[in-house]
Design a protein around this motif. Structure first.
Motif, PDB file in Angstrom:
ATOM      1  N   UNK A  50       0.847  -1.194   0.000  1.00 38.46           N
ATOM      2  CA  UNK A  50       0.000   0.000   0.000  1.00 38.46           C
ATOM      3  C   UNK A  50       0.879   1.238   0.000  1.00 38.46           C
ATOM      4  N   UNK A  51       0.323   2.353  -0.542  1.00 43.20           N
ATOM      5  CA  UNK A  51       1.029   3.640  -0.614  1.00 43.20           C
ATOM      6  C   UNK A  51       0.078   4.715  -0.115  1.00 43.20           C
ATOM      7  N   UNK A  52       0.529   5.507   0.839  1.00 44.71           N
ATOM      8  CA  UNK A  52      -0.291   6.595   1.366  1.00 44.71           C
ATOM      9  C   UNK A  52       0.461   7.906   1.192  1.00 44.71           C
ATOM     10  N   UNK A  53      -0.305   9.011   1.106  1.00 40.79           N
ATOM     11  CA  UNK A  53       0.253  10.346   0.895  1.00 40.79           C
ATOM     12  C   UNK A  53      -0.197  11.241   2.035  1.00 40.79           C
ATOM     13  N   UNK A  54       0.725  12.016   2.585  1.00 38.51           N
ATOM     14  CA  UNK A  54       0.424  12.929   3.687  1.00 38.51           C
ATOM     15  C   UNK A  54       0.912  14.337   3.335  1.00 38.51           C
ATOM     16  N   UNK A  55       0.169  15.327   3.806  1.00 46.84           N
ATOM     17  CA  UNK A  55       0.578  16.720   3.667  1.00 46.84           C
ATOM     18  C   UNK A  55       0.001  17.439   2.455  1.00 46.84           C
ATOM     19  N   UNK A  56      -0.599  16.743   1.538  1.00 49.40           N
ATOM     20  CA  UNK A  56      -1.146  17.389   0.332  1.00 49.40           C
ATOM     21  C   UNK A  56      -2.505  17.998   0.625  1.00 49.40           C
ATOM     22  N   UNK A  57      -2.712  19.201   0.045  1.00 51.00           N
ATOM     23  CA  UNK A  57      -3.981  19.900   0.202  1.00 51.00           C
ATOM     24  C   UNK A  57      -4.682  20.126  -1.142  1.00 51.00           C
ATOM     25  N   UNK A  58      -3.899  20.570  -2.155  1.00 48.57           N
ATOM     26  CA  UNK A  58      -4.504  20.848  -3.459  1.00 48.57           C
ATOM     27  C   UNK A  58      -4.303  19.691  -4.436  1.00 48.57           C
ATOM     28  N   UNK A  59      -3.154  19.072  -4.370  1.00 44.66           N
ATOM     29  CA  UNK A  59      -2.826  18.037  -5.336  1.00 44.66           C
ATOM     30  C   UNK A  59      -3.393  16.702  -4.848  1.00 44.66           C
ATOM     31  N   UNK A  60      -4.094  16.018  -5.729  1.00 41.74           N
ATOM     32  CA  UNK A  60      -4.693  14.738  -5.377  1.00 41.74           C
ATOM     33  C   UNK A  60      -3.622  13.687  -5.101  1.00 41.74           C
ATOM     34  N   UNK A  61      -3.929  12.757  -4.153  1.00 43.86           N
ATOM     35  CA  UNK A  61      -2.985  11.696  -3.807  1.00 43.86           C
ATOM     36  C   UNK A  61      -2.672  10.816  -5.013  1.00 43.86           C
ATOM     37  N   UNK A  62      -3.693  10.542  -5.803  1.00 42.89           N
ATOM     38  CA  UNK A  62      -3.464   9.690  -6.982  1.00 42.89           C
ATOM     39  C   UNK A  62      -2.496  10.344  -7.956  1.00 42.89           C
ATOM     40  N   UNK A  63      -2.542  11.686  -8.068  1.00 46.58           N
ATOM     41  CA  UNK A  63      -1.609  12.381  -8.956  1.00 46.58           C
ATOM     42  C   UNK A  63      -0.176  12.250  -8.442  1.00 46.58           C
ATOM     43  N   UNK A  64      -0.013  12.338  -7.117  1.00 46.65           N
ATOM     44  CA  UNK A  64       1.332  12.233  -6.551  1.00 46.65           C
ATOM     45  C   UNK A  64       1.877  10.819  -6.750  1.00 46.65           C
ATOM     46  N   UNK A  65       1.016   9.816  -6.539  1.00 40.75           N
ATOM     47  CA  UNK A  65       1.446   8.424  -6.751  1.00 40.75           C
ATOM     48  C   UNK A  65       1.807   8.203  -8.217  1.00 40.75           C
ATOM     49  N   UNK A  66       1.062   8.866  -9.117  1.00 41.78           N
ATOM     50  CA  UNK A  66       1.376   8.759 -10.550  1.00 41.78           C
ATOM     51  C   UNK A  66       2.727   9.382 -10.855  1.00 41.78           C
TER      52      UNK A  66
END
Length: 786
Positions: A50-66
């Protein structure tokens, strides 16, 4: 056991022991590697469920994982994990990125860059905010990226550098706001203009520094440096000047001319440059033997040789070679030799400093124009561009004609950039011509002021559109008024009437003149359609029709019963309907010698095609000018004259000629020629004349003042006469100077080309005049556009 046998056994035992120790060491090393390597491999290999994203407010988590490019359940190495980190960071959206493996979970911790709340420019005065916003990449409501902000600061600095402000500095500042927003502020120190303090030349023998500086677009700073922008140092402009300087020398026969270098030294204060062009002029060459040889079967060389205007002894110029080739190729087209090409072969004659030119008529390749593609014209119609080509689809391909067509398109002035290129078409013998243009504004609205000694102060308003509705047509409106003249004008012109080299236009004008030297006000309304067309290489002709209404009114309180002027004014409005033609022959710009040329004009108008007034008006002018003394002094001779014949002897003062300062200097309007003067001196009216003849001789030269100031001088000598009245007028007892009588005037002129407009000062002295002539010893004119 013998001693020998015992020693051998000891030796063997020793060797076996060493071999045994070696194998033990190797075994231990291999064992260690087997133990250690799996441990290292397992430390650099990951598999995240699994991959989780923390700290993002405007950018979607899926975009960061991409951005990271990590797939769940797939093993990755430590190097791949580091590459994923770099990809997320390179997106330009985050200040910090951290990747934390936690068992089978990867936690990506990010801190987003703030959003740009607003962009401010502080300290800018020379470049406005709108101009700077067009330069930078950062935008409001977009993510703030410090790298982009640094690039924007560099772009702004470059913009100031192009304005000649090399000392400009730009510092980007970030001011944090709430909700992860920030203001981006560019603090600008503009600095001073980096001027060219001195512009010099080394190696020039045949042309002075002053003459060469006139050629260049770059100028050196002078007393009016605050008003000039061409004296700032711009590297691209210097490169352009190098080419201009080469063209200047080559067009004057210096075929070996070279620029060996350009030295640009920045002063210690970084506020000025000292620019020096190092040149090698070489010798000046003229044309030697001019011959034509045919290498094209069935084509005789003699007709082509007879068509040449080029003669031996003329100063060599590449432009003359090009024009001669174009002339010969036109002869070939008229003869039906479509694929004939002209190959100029030049040989040097160093002993006579001459270049022999052999024009070889050769057979070119059989290549045709498949099509002409035009792109980039958002306003201008295709046909406006296509009619600049002398060839159409299906015609033989001529590279020279394509280059000349490109120059004609540029000369229109409708486009900021024009690129014309040829590429292979759908077959080897087909060519596609690509025309790429960039539109630029073609309309202008200008306001200006004028002043002259004769007309006083005036206001000028002009609107001009050179590409009306994208059709290449010209439309203009003008309004000018002064204390003595009111002039309104409306014009329209189609430069390619009926798709041919035929310029057709219509002019409407209304002029009201109330001269302080006369007792009457003259009002003229005019409608004039006309057509212009070429009749030779240097000649053009005009055909015109003129419908004119003329009204004369005596000024209030200045009536003189029985005077000629009063009698002419009493006739009321007069309608004039006439047809006419003009012929103009001008070699001053396109002749064989760029320093010499002539202008010939001849015109006639025939009145009586309807209307109230019959007449024949004939005028002529001849101008010859040349440059001497290393092209710094211009000598000019002008001869002009005119005759007005009215069969019914019914011309009026507004119909007759009068010699203003543009025709003959040194006298007021209506200051010379026939005049009616009362015996008691109660009135003194200039009547104009039916005939005039004037000769003007003048020289323009530098005064030794730095040329960047723009002041030059001139000497002139004018001689002329205005005479002749209708039979019914000349017999009046109070008429003076009806006969031919020459006046002679000498004078000195000052020309000042200022940023607000050209100024001209004339100081004159009449050497010979008549008693009641009205002399004008000083004349001053200015015309400025804002």
């Amino acid at each position: 056991m013998t001693k020998h046998t015992e020693a051998l056994a000891i030796a063997k035992g020793s060797d076996y022991g060493q071999i045994r120790k070696f194998f033990v060491a190797v075994f231990l090393l291999i064992s260690a590697l087997f133990v250690v390597l799996p441990t290292v491999a397992s430390a650099q290999s990951y598999n995240f469920g699994s991959i989780s994203v923390e700290g993002n407010q405007r950018v979607e988590s899926t975009a960061i994982i991409t951005y990271a490019g990590i797939e769940r359940g797939q093993p990755i190495t430590g190097g791949q994990l580091n590459a994923a980190y770099q990809r997320v960071l390179d997106s330009g959206l985050f200040e910090t990125v951290e990747m934390v493996p936690t068992g089978g979970t990867l936690v990506i911790k990010v801190q987003e860059y703030p959003t740009i709340n607003r962009i401010n420019f502080e300290g800018n005065a020379r470049l406005k905010d709108d101009a700077l916003e067009a330069v930078i990449e950062s935008q409001s409501r977009r993510v703030l990226n410090p790298t982009v902000a640094e690039r924007d600061a560099a772009r702004i600095t470059q913009a100031y550098s192009e304005q000649g402000r090399l000392a400009a500095r730009v510092e980007p500042r970030i001011i944090r706001r709430s909700d992860n927003r920030a203001d981006l502020v560019f603090e600008i120190f503009e600095g001073g203009v980096t001027e060219i303090e001195r512009l010099g030349f080394v190696g020039n023998q045949n042309f002075s520094d002053r003459r060469l500086r006139q050629v260049l677009e770059t100028k050196q700073a002078g007393l009016l440096r605050a008003l000039f922008r061409s004296d700032t140092f711009v590297e691209d402009r210097v490169e352009f000047d190098k080419q201009v300087l080469r063209d200047f020398y080559l067009s004057r026969g210096y075929v070996d001319f070279r620029i060996t270098g350009v030295n640009a030294e920045l002063s210690r204060e970084r506020d000025s440059y000292f620019v020096t062009f190092n040149v090698e002029e070489g010798q000046q060459f003229t044309f030697g033997d001019i011959t034509v040889v045919s290498e094209f079967d069935g084509v005789e060389a003699l007709p082509y040789l007879e068509a040449l205007r080029l003669k031996p002894g003329v100063t060599y110029s590449p432009t003359l070679i090009e024009s001669s080739i174009s002339r010969l190729e036109k002869v070939a087209l008229r003869a039906g030799n479509d694929f004939l090409r002209v190959d100029p072969r030049i040989t040097r004659n160093d002993r006579d400093l001459a270049l022999n030119v052999e024009f070889a008529l050769v057979k070119g390749p059989r290549i045709f124009v498949e099509r002409i593609d035009v792109e980039g014209n958002t306003t201008t119609l295709d046909k406006v561009i296509r009619r600049q080509f002398r060839i159409v689809e299906g015609d033989p391909f001529n590279p020279r004609e394509i280059r000349e067509s490109a120059e004609r398109i540029r000369a229109l002035g409708f486009f900021g950039d024009v690129q014309v290129n040829a590429r292979e078409g759908t077959a080897p013998d087909q060519v596609i011509v690509d025309v790429d243009v960039v539109e630029q504004p073609t309309g202008s609205l200008s306001f200006g002021g004028t002043y002259s000694t004769n007309d006083g102060f005036g206001l000028v308003v002009r609107f001009n559109e050179r590409n009306f509705l994208g059709r290449g047509q010209q439309f203009g409106f003008s309004f000018s008024t002064s204390s003595e003249i009111k002039d309104y004008g409306l014009s329209f012109r189609e430069p390619a009437f009926l798709g041919r080299d035929l310029s057709a236009g219509i002019n409407l004008s209304y002029v009201e003149t109330e001269n302080s030297d006369t007792r009457f006000t003259n009002t003229v309304g005019e409608f004039k359609p006309s057509v212009f067309f070429p009749v030779s290489e240097y000649g053009r002709a005009q055909l015109r029709y003129t419908l004119q209404n003329t009204s004369m009114e005596i000024n209030s309180g200045e009536t003189q019963a029985g005077s000629i002027i009063d009698q002419e004014a009493a006739r009321g409005d007069i309608w004039n309907s006439s047809v006419g033609y003009s012929y103009i022959y001008d070699t001053r710009r396109k002749g064989l010698d760029p320093n010499r040329g002539v202008l010939l004009e001849f015109a006639q108008d025939f009145g009586g095609v309807g209307g109230d007034y019959q007449f024949i008006r004939t005028t002529g002018k001849a101008i010859a000018e040349t440059k001497v003394w290393y092209e710094e002094v211009t000598l000019r001779a002008v001869f002009e004259g005119g005759a007005l014949i009215s069969p019914d002897n019914d011309s009026r003062v507004g119909d007759r000629f009068q010699l203003n300062s543009r025709v003959m200097r040194g006298f007021d309007p209506y200051g010379i020629g026939p005049r009616e003067r009362a015996a008691d001196g109660s009135f003194d009216d200039g009547l104009g004349g039916n005939f005039y003849a004037v000769a003007r001789f003048e020289a323009e030269f530098p005064l030794g003042i730095p040329e960047e100031i723009g002041i030059s001088g001139g000497l002139f000598y004018d001689v002329g006469s205005l005479w002749g009245l209708d039979d019914g007028v000349s017999g009046t007892g109070n008429v003076l100077y009806d006969d031919f009588s020459l006046r002679h005037v000498i004078g000195f002129s000052l020309f000042w080309d200022t940023p607000i407009g050209p100024l001209r000062f004339n100081f004159t002295k009449a050497l010979k005049k008549e008693t009641y002539d009205r002399e004008q010893n000083f004349d001053f004119t200015i015309s400025a556009t804002f």
